[in-house]
Design a protein around this motif. Sequence first.
Motif, short mmCIF file in Angstrom:
data_model
loop_
_atom_site.label_atom_id
_atom_site.label_comp_id
_atom_site.label_asym_id
_atom_site.label_seq_id
_atom_site.Cartn_x
_atom_site.Cartn_y
_atom_site.Cartn_z
N GLY A 1 49.19 36.85 44.65
CA GLY A 1 48.75 37.64 43.54
C GLY A 1 48.82 36.91 42.21
N ALA A 2 49.53 35.78 42.15
CA ALA A 2 49.63 35.03 40.89
C ALA A 2 48.25 34.56 40.44
CB ALA A 2 50.57 33.85 41.05
N ILE A 3 48.08 34.50 39.14
CA ILE A 3 46.82 34.03 38.56
C ILE A 3 47.08 32.72 37.82
CG2 ILE A 3 45.01 34.53 36.87
CD1 ILE A 3 45.36 37.50 37.63
N THR A 5 45.14 29.56 35.54
CA THR A 5 43.96 29.15 34.79
C THR A 5 43.97 27.63 34.65
OG1 THR A 5 43.93 31.22 33.55
CG2 THR A 5 42.68 29.39 32.63
N SER A 19 41.85 31.43 38.78
CA SER A 19 41.90 31.79 40.20
C SER A 19 43.15 32.60 40.49
CB SER A 19 41.84 30.54 41.09
OG SER A 19 42.93 29.70 40.84
N GLN A 20 43.05 33.39 41.56
CA GLN A 20 44.16 34.22 41.99
C GLN A 20 44.59 33.78 43.38
OE1 GLN A 20 43.36 38.44 42.23
NE2 GLN A 20 45.53 38.89 41.94
N THR A 22 45.43 34.46 46.84
CA THR A 22 45.09 35.60 47.68
C THR A 22 45.80 35.58 49.03
OG1 THR A 22 43.15 34.41 48.49
CG2 THR A 22 42.83 35.91 46.62
N ASP A 32 43.44 30.33 47.27
CA ASP A 32 43.13 30.91 45.96
C ASP A 32 41.62 31.11 45.86
OD1 ASP A 32 42.04 28.40 44.24
OD2 ASP A 32 43.76 27.74 45.40
N ILE A 35 38.42 34.06 40.06
CA ILE A 35 38.15 35.40 39.56
C ILE A 35 37.37 35.34 38.25
CG2 ILE A 35 40.04 36.53 40.77
CD1 ILE A 35 41.70 36.38 38.22
#
Length: 102
Positions: A1-3, A5, A19-20, A22, A32, A35
């Motif tokens: 769940g971490a995002i 950049t 990106s996240q 997943t 990842d 998003i």
Amino acid sequence: GAIVTWEATHFGARIRLMSQITQFDAPRSFEDEQIAGPFETFWHRHEFKSENGVTVMTDLVRYRAPYGLLGTLAENVFLDRYLRALLERRAAHLRALAESGP
């Protein structure tokens, strides 16, 4: 769940990709997905396995450039090679860091 950049210069332009994470299966793999960013879609799986006492990292990437037929042409003409070379340079850099010790 971490995002995460990422920001870098490619083809003379500053590019930002968000990106996240997943999927996370430590220590074997994580995935990842973009998003927000320059691609229509971008999915990246990082796999790690041990072979003869050495850690082997494999990158699997699926992406689609934007702009329909023009994007598909760009993929075939230069993007596939460009992304492969980028990932190979990154892997070489990570290997050098890992092998340099503390």
